[in-house]
Motif scaffolding. Structure first.
Motif, PDB file in Angstrom:
ATOM      1  N   GLN A  41      43.248  20.713  40.009  1.00 30.22           N
ATOM      2  CA  GLN A  41      43.727  21.803  40.863  1.00 30.22           C
ATOM      3  C   GLN A  41      45.239  21.959  40.760  1.00 30.22           C
ATOM      4  O   GLN A  41      45.758  23.074  40.679  1.00 30.22           O
ATOM      5  CB  GLN A  41      43.317  21.552  42.313  1.00 30.22           C
ATOM      6  N   ARG A  42      45.947  20.823  40.761  1.00 30.23           N
ATOM      7  CA  ARG A  42      47.413  20.866  40.659  1.00 30.23           C
ATOM      8  C   ARG A  42      47.846  21.549  39.366  1.00 30.23           C
ATOM      9  O   ARG A  42      48.740  22.411  39.366  1.00 30.23           O
ATOM     10  CB  ARG A  42      47.978  19.442  40.719  1.00 30.23           C
ATOM     11  N   LYS A  43      47.201  21.198  38.269  1.00 28.26           N
ATOM     12  CA  LYS A  43      47.561  21.789  36.972  1.00 28.26           C
ATOM     13  C   LYS A  43      47.293  23.293  36.943  1.00 28.26           C
ATOM     14  O   LYS A  43      48.094  24.069  36.418  1.00 28.26           O
ATOM     15  CB  LYS A  43      46.780  21.099  35.844  1.00 28.26           C
ATOM     16  N   LEU A  44      46.187  23.722  37.538  1.00 27.96           N
ATOM     17  CA  LEU A  44      45.868  25.151  37.544  1.00 27.96           C
ATOM     18  C   LEU A  44      46.829  25.931  38.429  1.00 27.96           C
ATOM     19  O   LEU A  44      47.279  27.024  38.068  1.00 27.96           O
ATOM     20  CB  LEU A  44      44.416  25.364  38.014  1.00 27.96           C
ATOM     21  N   VAL A  45      47.154  25.362  39.585  1.00 28.46           N
ATOM     22  CA  VAL A  45      48.105  26.025  40.492  1.00 28.46           C
ATOM     23  C   VAL A  45      49.483  26.139  39.829  1.00 28.46           C
ATOM     24  O   VAL A  45      50.168  27.157  39.969  1.00 28.46           O
ATOM     25  CB  VAL A  45      48.189  25.277  41.835  1.00 28.46           C
ATOM     26  N   GLU A  46      49.875  25.124  39.092  1.00 32.15           N
ATOM     27  CA  GLU A  46      51.154  25.161  38.368  1.00 32.15           C
ATOM     28  C   GLU A  46      51.177  26.292  37.340  1.00 32.15           C
ATOM     29  O   GLU A  46      52.241  26.803  36.995  1.00 32.15           O
ATOM     30  CB  GLU A  46      51.421  23.822  37.679  1.00 32.15           C
ATOM     31  N   LEU A  47      50.009  26.661  36.837  1.00 37.55           N
ATOM     32  CA  LEU A  47      49.905  27.766  35.882  1.00 37.55           C
ATOM     33  C   LEU A  47      49.873  29.123  36.581  1.00 37.55           C
ATOM     34  O   LEU A  47      49.735  30.163  35.939  1.00 37.55           O
ATOM     35  CB  LEU A  47      48.636  27.609  35.033  1.00 37.55           C
ATOM     36  N   GLY A  48      49.976  29.115  37.916  1.00 42.36           N
ATOM     37  CA  GLY A  48      49.934  30.367  38.674  1.00 42.36           C
ATOM     38  C   GLY A  48      48.526  30.834  38.974  1.00 42.36           C
ATOM     39  O   GLY A  48      48.324  31.981  39.382  1.00 42.36           O
ATOM     40  N   LEU A  49      47.532  29.960  38.785  1.00 40.50           N
ATOM     41  CA  LEU A  49      46.134  30.318  39.000  1.00 40.50           C
ATOM     42  C   LEU A  49      45.639  29.807  40.349  1.00 40.50           C
ATOM     43  O   LEU A  49      46.230  28.906  40.933  1.00 40.50           O
ATOM     44  CB  LEU A  49      45.262  29.736  37.886  1.00 40.50           C
ATOM     45  N   GLN A  50      44.531  30.371  40.813  1.00 34.72           N
ATOM     46  CA  GLN A  50      43.893  29.908  42.039  1.00 34.72           C
ATOM     47  C   GLN A  50      42.493  29.383  41.683  1.00 34.72           C
ATOM     48  O   GLN A  50      41.608  30.174  41.349  1.00 34.72           O
ATOM     49  CB  GLN A  50      43.775  31.053  43.051  1.00 34.72           C
ATOM     50  N   PRO A  51      42.291  28.055  41.704  1.00 32.11           N
ATOM     51  CA  PRO A  51      40.989  27.497  41.339  1.00 32.11           C
ATOM     52  C   PRO A  51      39.874  28.038  42.233  1.00 32.11           C
ATOM     53  O   PRO A  51      40.079  28.267  43.425  1.00 32.11           O
ATOM     54  CB  PRO A  51      41.179  25.989  41.562  1.00 32.11           C
ATOM     55  N   VAL A  52      38.684  28.241  41.638  1.00 39.76           N
ATOM     56  CA  VAL A  52      37.552  28.761  42.405  1.00 39.76           C
ATOM     57  C   VAL A  52      36.388  27.765  42.342  1.00 39.76           C
ATOM     58  O   VAL A  52      36.313  26.867  43.161  1.00 39.76           O
ATOM     59  CB  VAL A  52      37.114  30.163  41.916  1.00 39.76           C
ATOM     60  N   GLY A  53      35.486  27.925  41.371  1.00 37.98           N
ATOM     61  CA  GLY A  53      34.324  27.048  41.273  1.00 37.98           C
ATOM     62  C   GLY A  53      33.252  27.447  42.271  1.00 37.98           C
ATOM     63  O   GLY A  53      33.074  26.819  43.302  1.00 37.98           O
ATOM     64  N   ASN A  54      32.516  28.539  41.973  1.00 39.47           N
ATOM     65  CA  ASN A  54      31.482  29.024  42.885  1.00 39.47           C
ATOM     66  C   ASN A  54      30.094  28.781  42.291  1.00 39.47           C
ATOM     67  O   ASN A  54      29.955  28.246  41.192  1.00 39.47           O
ATOM     68  CB  ASN A  54      31.693  30.509  43.219  1.00 39.47           C
ATOM     69  N   SER A  55      29.065  29.187  43.011  1.00 39.17           N
ATOM     70  CA  SER A  55      27.692  28.978  42.554  1.00 39.17           C
ATOM     71  C   SER A  55      27.333  29.989  41.471  1.00 39.17           C
ATOM     72  O   SER A  55      28.003  31.019  41.309  1.00 39.17           O
ATOM     73  CB  SER A  55      26.716  29.127  43.723  1.00 39.17           C
ATOM     74  N   VAL A  56      26.248  29.695  40.759  1.00 39.34           N
ATOM     75  CA  VAL A  56      25.749  30.629  39.740  1.00 39.34           C
ATOM     76  C   VAL A  56      25.454  31.982  40.379  1.00 39.34           C
ATOM     77  O   VAL A  56      25.817  33.034  39.842  1.00 39.34           O
ATOM     78  CB  VAL A  56      24.471  30.056  39.068  1.00 39.34           C
ATOM     79  N   GLU A  57      24.826  31.963  41.548  1.00 35.27           N
ATOM     80  CA  GLU A  57      24.442  33.208  42.233  1.00 35.27           C
ATOM     81  C   GLU A  57      25.674  34.007  42.670  1.00 35.27           C
ATOM     82  O   GLU A  57      25.714  35.239  42.523  1.00 35.27           O
ATOM     83  CB  GLU A  57      23.572  32.891  43.455  1.00 35.27           C
ATOM     84  N   GLU A  58      26.669  33.303  43.184  1.00 37.47           N
ATOM     85  CA  GLU A  58      27.901  33.992  43.613  1.00 37.47           C
ATOM     86  C   GLU A  58      28.619  34.609  42.423  1.00 37.47           C
ATOM     87  O   GLU A  58      29.135  35.729  42.510  1.00 37.47           O
ATOM     88  CB  GLU A  58      28.823  32.999  44.322  1.00 37.47           C
ATOM     89  N   PHE A  59      28.648  33.879  41.312  1.00 38.44           N
ATOM     90  CA  PHE A  59      29.339  34.405  40.130  1.00 38.44           C
ATOM     91  C   PHE A  59      28.562  35.580  39.531  1.00 38.44           C
ATOM     92  O   PHE A  59      29.159  36.542  39.040  1.00 38.44           O
ATOM     93  CB  PHE A  59      29.542  33.294  39.103  1.00 38.44           C
ATOM     94  N   ALA A  60      27.245  35.510  39.569  1.00 40.62           N
ATOM     95  CA  ALA A  60      26.433  36.627  39.074  1.00 40.62           C
ATOM     96  C   ALA A  60      26.709  37.891  39.883  1.00 40.62           C
ATOM     97  O   ALA A  60      26.861  38.987  39.331  1.00 40.62           O
ATOM     98  CB  ALA A  60      24.951  36.263  39.142  1.00 40.62           C
ATOM     99  N   LYS A  61      26.790  37.734  41.201  1.00 36.77           N
ATOM    100  CA  LYS A  61      27.081  38.875  42.079  1.00 36.77           C
ATOM    101  C   LYS A  61      28.467  39.436  41.804  1.00 36.77           C
ATOM    102  O   LYS A  61      28.660  40.652  41.700  1.00 36.77           O
ATOM    103  CB  LYS A  61      26.968  38.431  43.542  1.00 36.77           C
ATOM    104  N   LEU A  62      29.449  38.537  41.656  1.00 39.85           N
ATOM    105  CA  LEU A  62      30.816  38.970  41.362  1.00 39.85           C
ATOM    106  C   LEU A  62      30.879  39.708  40.027  1.00 39.85           C
ATOM    107  O   LEU A  62      31.565  40.727  39.901  1.00 39.85           O
ATOM    108  CB  LEU A  62      31.753  37.759  41.330  1.00 39.85           C
ATOM    109  N   SER A  63      30.177  39.193  39.016  1.00 34.18           N
ATOM    110  CA  SER A  63      30.185  39.823  37.689  1.00 34.18           C
ATOM    111  C   SER A  63      29.734  41.275  37.784  1.00 34.18           C
ATOM    112  O   SER A  63      30.333  42.170  37.177  1.00 34.18           O
ATOM    113  CB  SER A  63      29.275  39.058  36.729  1.00 34.18           C
ATOM    114  N   ARG A  64      28.671  41.505  38.551  1.00 39.36           N
ATOM    115  CA  ARG A  64      28.161  42.868  38.703  1.00 39.36           C
ATOM    116  C   ARG A  64      29.142  43.742  39.490  1.00 39.36           C
ATOM    117  O   ARG A  64      29.400  44.898  39.122  1.00 39.36           O
ATOM    118  CB  ARG A  64      26.796  42.821  39.418  1.00 39.36           C
ATOM    119  N   GLN A  65      29.719  43.193  40.558  1.00 34.41           N
ATOM    120  CA  GLN A  65      30.676  43.960  41.362  1.00 34.41           C
ATOM    121  C   GLN A  65      31.902  44.348  40.541  1.00 34.41           C
ATOM    122  O   GLN A  65      32.384  45.482  40.622  1.00 34.41           O
ATOM    123  CB  GLN A  65      31.106  43.143  42.583  1.00 34.41           C
TER     124      GLN A  65
END
Length: 327
Positions: A285-309
């Motif tokens: 998480q520290r390394k990703l935040v240093e890159l200016g990113l916000q770590p997520v890590g969600n479920s398959v179902e949540e990511f499928a819904k987001l992909s469609r949205q």
């Protein structure tokens, strides 16, 4: 007749023997994985998705008990890598690290593509949000997003902005902002990044990924007017979100893992579980935040819904602004 029956019985026994001989190797394949796993990255080494993949791959490989091989397939706005991943066997030995522009924007912009987001890929998990920062040169007139919007409203078509090209993430997030603000700016597509020209004062504006923008802002080489996230970025707490002036605006990019469609569900579930665990590790998480990113890590179902949205959201922006690429 008895000769025929005995012959048929003999053939039956032969068939059973052949099946018995053929079956053990199938049963003996054992638990997955049994060989190295390849991650196709549709960008060159050193670019943000590649760096993130390398941060994740080592602990992921340890968790799965197999080496991770990173396969960089850069070019053509991510299309080359996407085609490679789409045509890979759905056997659990290929992961695809990709971004929202490849999965949600390209299919709505390019008339012809060698891959289809939903036909060819199955989602695993969203890895991180990638905020864009609206940047301008330190000597440019706009001191705030409010100033910029007011100037663009007063003189429609008088403000230029640069992007990575037609249909790129920075292009469509700027057009979404203009649509919501009721203003019109002039798009100047670049073949590469407009960053150098913005720093030099030759291009007034651009949206730039936080990964590269934040260090330049903190060193005084750029001025930040806004971020695309729903809230302010921890990396730039004094810079407002576009949504503070345009409620509902959300233009963050993202990175995520998919697999070729047809990959067994239990393998997808294992990939999801292990990648999400890696994304919860404080050092990761520290390394990703240093890159200016916000770590997520969600479920398959949540990511499928987001992909469609996301697909639907960028489709509307592309259509409203007639963003199309025929080649």
């Amino acid at each position: 007749m008895s000769h025929f029956l005995s012959r048929r019985a003999a053939l039956g026994r032969l068939g059973a023997t052949a099946f018995a001989v053929a079956t053990p190797p199938l049963l003996a394949q054992g638990p997955w994985p049994q060989k190295p796993i390849r991650i196709v990255v549709p960008f060159a080494a050193g670019v943000s998705p590649d760096v993130v993949t390398r941060i994740i791959s080592e602990p992921l490989g340890r968790a799965l008990g197999q080496p991770i091989v990173i396969d960089n397939r850069a070019g053509a706005a991510g299309i080359i890598g996407a085609e490679v991943a789409a045509k890979s066997p759905a056997d659990g030995y290929t992961l695809f690290m990709t971004v929202n522009s490849i999965m949600g924007i390209n299919p709505n912009v390019y008339v012809k593509l060698p891959y289809d987001t939903f036909r060819d890929f199955a989602p695993v998990t969203q890895v991180a949000l990638v905020p864009y920062v609206l940047i301008t040169g330190p000597n440019q007139p706009d001191k705030s997003l409010k100033d910029l919007l007011a100037r663009a409203m007063t003189k429609p078509g008088s403000v230029d902005y640069g992007s990575l090209g037609v249909g790129s993430g920075p292009h469509v997030v700027m057009e979404m902002m203009c649509n919501m603000a009721g203003i019109r700016m002039v798009h100047v597509p670049y073949k590469g990044s407009p960053l150098a020209d913005v720093m030099a004062g030759q291009m007034p504006l651009a949206f730039e990924p936080a990964t590269t923008a934040v260090p330049l802002i903190k060193s005084g080489k750029l001025r930040a007017l806004a971020v695309t996230s729903k809230q302010r970025s921890p990396s730039l707490p004094d810079v407002p979100a576009v949504a503070e002036l345009l409620p509902g605006y959300d233009g963050d990019g993202w990175q995520g893992f998919y697999v070729p469609v047809g990959t067994p569900p239990d393998i997808i579930a294992r990939f999801n579980a292990e990648i999400v665990k890696v994304l919860r590790v404080p050092e990761v998480q520290r390394k990703l935040v240093e890159l200016g990113l916000q770590p997520v890590g969600n479920s398959v179902e949540e990511f499928a819904k987001l992909s469609r949205q996301e697909f639907d959201k960028w489709g509307k922006i592309a259509k409203a602004n007639n963003i199309r690429i025929d080649s």
